[in-house]
Write a protein that holds these residues in place. Structure first.
Motif, PDB file in Angstrom:
ATOM      1  N   LEU A 280     -15.096  -5.011  -1.317  1.00  0.00           N
ATOM      2  CA  LEU A 280     -17.066  -6.081  -0.585  1.00  0.00           C
ATOM      3  C   LEU A 280     -16.257  -7.979  -1.272  1.00  0.00           C
ATOM      4  CD1 LEU A 280     -20.366  -4.826  -1.780  1.00  0.00           C
ATOM      5  CD2 LEU A 280     -18.664  -4.252   0.354  1.00  0.00           C
ATOM      6  N   GLN A 281     -15.545  -7.714  -2.381  1.00  0.00           N
ATOM      7  CA  GLN A 281     -15.392  -9.060  -2.045  1.00  0.00           C
ATOM      8  C   GLN A 281     -14.049  -9.754  -1.777  1.00  0.00           C
ATOM      9  OE1 GLN A 281     -16.406 -11.580  -4.671  1.00  0.00           O
ATOM     10  NE2 GLN A 281     -17.882 -10.250  -5.709  1.00  0.00           N
ATOM     11  N   ARG A 282     -13.383  -8.719  -1.176  1.00  0.00           N
ATOM     12  CA  ARG A 282     -11.881  -9.902  -0.350  1.00  0.00           C
ATOM     13  C   ARG A 282     -12.727  -9.655   0.792  1.00  0.00           C
ATOM     14  NH1 ARG A 282      -8.822  -5.277  -2.662  1.00  0.00           N
ATOM     15  NH2 ARG A 282      -9.998  -3.491  -1.352  1.00  0.00           N
ATOM     16  N   ALA A 283     -13.630  -9.171   1.876  1.00  0.00           N
ATOM     17  CA  ALA A 283     -14.518  -9.152   2.458  1.00  0.00           C
ATOM     18  C   ALA A 283     -15.477 -10.628   2.585  1.00  0.00           C
ATOM     19  CB  ALA A 283     -15.426  -7.746   2.510  1.00  0.00           C
ATOM     20  N   VAL A 284     -15.520 -11.214   1.480  1.00  0.00           N
ATOM     21  CA  VAL A 284     -16.438 -12.267   1.810  1.00  0.00           C
ATOM     22  C   VAL A 284     -15.869 -13.880   1.141  1.00  0.00           C
ATOM     23  CG1 VAL A 284     -18.929 -11.378   0.948  1.00  0.00           C
ATOM     24  CG2 VAL A 284     -17.050 -11.653  -0.691  1.00  0.00           C
TER      25      VAL A 284
END
Length: 778
Positions: free
Chosen positions: A475-479
């Motif tokens: 999720l952190q990579r996505a944002v």
């Protein structure tokens, strides 16, 4: 002729029918297609597109024999069709798409197109045919303007009745049967006066059939049972916020709103995740605000903490059904349950909350998007204690972040960060966002155990499996990707959510889509003169009306109750604009004699030429002798006889100037509107008075509609090409422009370029149309 004037009554009844039929069919299709705002845009776009096609077909009916008889027969068909179409929607939905399935965008386009085809083609054809019947005598050019005004007045009556439908909750069959009976009474009266006994008999038989279906049989209950096979229907009804159905099957209660399941009991996983992720951050919280989710059981779950809970539900009927069928979820005296718009409560609240939980579905409509914008998050922060927590959820993460989901997550993350110092994401059944200026942590299990909060689903074993380091890192990579802020007047998140929804169906443009775009391109390339101006005004009317509705929701809260008022104001503006244009056209076109050409050409006896304002408005009464400053005719000298004979004169001088002026006025409105709306949103004085904002938006709606309504009669005079040819071309351009605006504005243009971009786009379109009109005249 007398029949030309009486036919206006039939056109008014048709306008009434069209507004009510459009409303009911849009709601029925929304339920059947389990749709969202994109589906609504498709349905409205198809409606206007097919109305334009019908008007184009009507342009070929100028020389039909006994046109009045055809008009009456088609109107009988249009009185019956709406009820038949609602029956088709409810009975055929499951056999065509399968029970419980989500209908894809392509299937929604095709289904709504086929369903609306017969009614819209016939209604558009009838408007063009009415122009032919009504254009008589020396005032043939004014016939289309009179028809346009009668249609607008009928639509105005439909908008007023819309209020009754929204508030009273009348079922679809009763409403459409009542509207159909009104049309049949008008048909019967017109046929009786002309001694057309077969038509009278057909109207009577059709009326008996409509009365039986709408009021005699319990058609609504029967068709609702067909929609839910194998389930016991405990309740069905309409509220101002949607169509509600409650069913029971194998001990499970299901609540459906607009065809989509919103509550199914028991649903322990959804309830516990909605509550405990947020409350684990502040287990000592004393004041909690819950927006949505109360009926499902989230409010009851919050009582495990020592907190006073304020639960908000927008729909009073939905809350009443929750109390009736799930009393255990709402009966505790520690709960404070209100029916109110959550955003307005946050804006006006004097109390501070320790936790605010937004337990709503993904923002796939402008209404829901209001709870995910930077402006709302800033307002929510003001309603929180210094280290308070705000919780919301979007999307569904299943170990893979698609490009569409990544865009949704990035936009939501950046928007929450614009208001709060800290934001964390938790990949549960949905992706939960927790935001605060205080400390936040992902160690949910430890926090719940320390607070001794019991849970059936959100346990250590479940959390260890869901909140793994690799899932959190994903999720952190996505944002990390660049993303815009989601704002009230630039709602990019709801466009991203629509893209995420559509991605599951793998939509393809296809041959049909390509052919449609090609045909539209060829049509636009062939537009000339006043027709371009009418197309631009239709596009502007739909686009700016969407802008004003969005502004109303953002500044005043929920739109549902007031939508009928706004529709009525818009229709009133159309009627006033058309009335002014008809009166101006007739006064400008009077021959320099003491008699009124409007009545002289119709053969109306002298003693019957005093019908007051309506005669002026419809162009059936002149204003006496024309002063030297007002030219006797609206054509260059030496061409007046050509116009009287009904042939095609060149673009006339005065109407072209007026039409260009109206287009420039629309362009000016489009240029100034963003500044006015921004002033409203930033002004503390107006923020404190929702009534003042409503009045201003209603006034802007009226001005927009009046400018649009005035263009059609003037455009018909500016390029007259026969009794029906000009009217057909203008109606087609009007409907197609409105179709394009309705489809693109809400689903694409507003999310992508924002309110300011849409307003300036319409301004440029109208300015170019005015320039093209003046250039052709020169």
């Amino acid at each position: 002729m007398r029949e030309g004037r009486l036919i206006l009554l039939g056109v008014g009844a048709l306008g009434l029918s069209c507004v009510m039929t459009q409303l009911v069919l849009m709601r029925e299709l929304l339920c059947a297609l389990t749709g969202n705002e994109l589906v609504l845009g498709v349905v409205l776009g198809n409606w206007l597109l097919l109305m334009g096609a019908g008007a184009w077909l009507g342009g070929r009916s100028e020389r039909q024999r006994d046109a009045l008889a055809k008009f009456l027969v088609v109107q009988i068909v249009l009185a019956i069709l709406p009820v038949a179409l609602v029956l088709a929607v409810r009975v055929l939905r499951n056999p065509m798409f399968g029970r419980g399935t989500t209908v894809g965008l392509g299937a929604a386009v095709a289904a709504s197109f086929v369903l609306l085809l017969p009614y819209c083609l016939a209604a558009g054809f009838l408007l063009a045919l009415a122009c032919s019947i009504n254009a008589q005598g020396d005032q043939v050019q004014a016939g289309a303007g009179r028809v346009y005004l009668a249609d607008s007045l009928g639509s105005l009556a439909g908008g007023a009745l819309l209020s009754l439908f929204v508030v009273s909750g009348i079922n679809s069959f009763a409403l459409l049967a009542g509207v159909g009976l009104v049309n049949l009474v008008v048909v019967g009266w017109l046929a009786w006066g002309g001694m057309r006994w077969r038509v009278v008999g057909a109207a009577m038989v059709s009326g008996a059939l409509l009365a039986l279906i709408g009021f005699g049989l319990n058609t609504d209950a029967l068709t609702t049972a067909v929609q839910h096979p194998g389930e016991q229907v405990l309740f069905r009804g309409n509220s101002p916020y949607g169509h509600l159905v409650v069913t029971q099957a194998d001990g499970q209660l299901n609540f459906f709103q607009n065809g989509s399941p919103v509550v199914s009991t028991p649903n322990v996983a959804q309830v516990e995740e909605s509550v405990h992720y947020a409350m684990a951050q502040r287990p000592e919280a004393r004041q909690v605000l819950l927006v949505g989710g109360g009926v499902a059981g989230a409010a009851k779950e919050l009582l495990k903490y020592r907190a006073e809970v304020t639960c908000l539900e927008l729909d009073p009927l939905f809350l009443a059904l929750g109390r009736q069928f799930l009393p255990e979820n709402l009966a505790d005296p520690r709960l404070r349950t209100l029916t109110a718009d959550g955003r307005q409560v946050v804006q006006r609240s004097r109390a501070l909350f320790d936790v605010i939980i937004i337990d709503l579905t993904d923002p796939m409509t402008a209404q829901l998007n209001r709870f995910y914008t930077a402006e709302f998050l800033a307002e929510a922060k003001q309603a929180l204690t210094p280290n308070g927590v705000l919780a919301l959820a979007v999307g569904c993460y299943e170990n893979f972040v698609s490009p569409e989901l990544g865009r949704v997550l990035a936009t939501t993350y950046r928007t929450t960060q614009s208001a709060f110092k800290n934001t964390i994401m938790l990949p549960g059944g949905r992706v939960f966002f927790l935001a605060s200026d205080g400390a936040l942590g992902v160690d949910i299990a430890e926090r719940l155990e320390r607070a001794q909060i019991p849970a059936s689903f959100v346990t250590r074993h479940y959390l260890d499996a869901m909140l793994t380091p690799d899932r959190l890192a994903d999720l952190q990579r996505a944002v990390t990707q660049p993303a815009p802020l989601n704002r009230d007047f630039n709602p990019v998140l709801y466009f991203d959510c629509l893209r995420l929804w559509a991605s599951q169906f793998h939509p393809r443009f296809g041959i049909v889509g390509g052919a449609t775009v090609l045909a539209l391109g060829i049509y636009l390339a062939r537009l000339r003169g006043p027709v371009v101006t009418v197309f631009a005004s239709g596009f502007t009317a739909s686009s700016l009306e969407m802008v004003l509705l969005l502004a109303f929701q953002a500044l005043c809260g929920s739109l549902y109750y007031q939508v009928a008022v706004i529709v009525t104001v818009f229709m009133a503006g159309l009627a006033v604009g058309a009335a002014w244009a008809n009166r101006w056209s007739v006064s400008s076109a009077q021959p320099a004699t003491g008699r009124s050409a409007g009545t002289q050409g119709l053969g109306v006896p002298e003693e019957h030429r005093s019908l007051g304002f309506l005669e002026h408005a419809f162009g059936l009464r002149g204003h006496g002798q024309v002063t030297p400053r007002a030219p006797a005719l609206l054509v260059p000298e030496g061409q007046a006889e050509t116009c009287r004979d009904g042939t095609s004169p060149p673009l006339t001088t005065k109407p072209a100037k007026v039409l260009a002026g109206l287009a420039i006025s629309l362009a000016t409105l489009g240029l100034l509107l963003p500044a006015g709306l921004n002033l409203l949103s930033r002004s503390v004085a107006f923020r404190g008075s929702a009534l003042a904002v409503q009045i201003i938006i209603a006034w802007l709606t009226f001005v927009l509609a009046a400018l649009v309504g005035a263009q059609f009669p003037v455009a018909n005079r500016a390029a007259f090409q026969g009794k029906i040819t000009s009217a057909s071309r203008l109606y087609t351009a009007d409907f197609l422009g409105a179709s394009l605006g309705a489809l693109l504005a809400s689903t694409l243009l507003i999310p992508l370029i924002g309110v300011t971009g849409v307003c300036w786009l319409t301004a440029a379109f109208n300015a170019l149309a005015a320039v093209a009109l003046v250039w052709k005249r020169s």
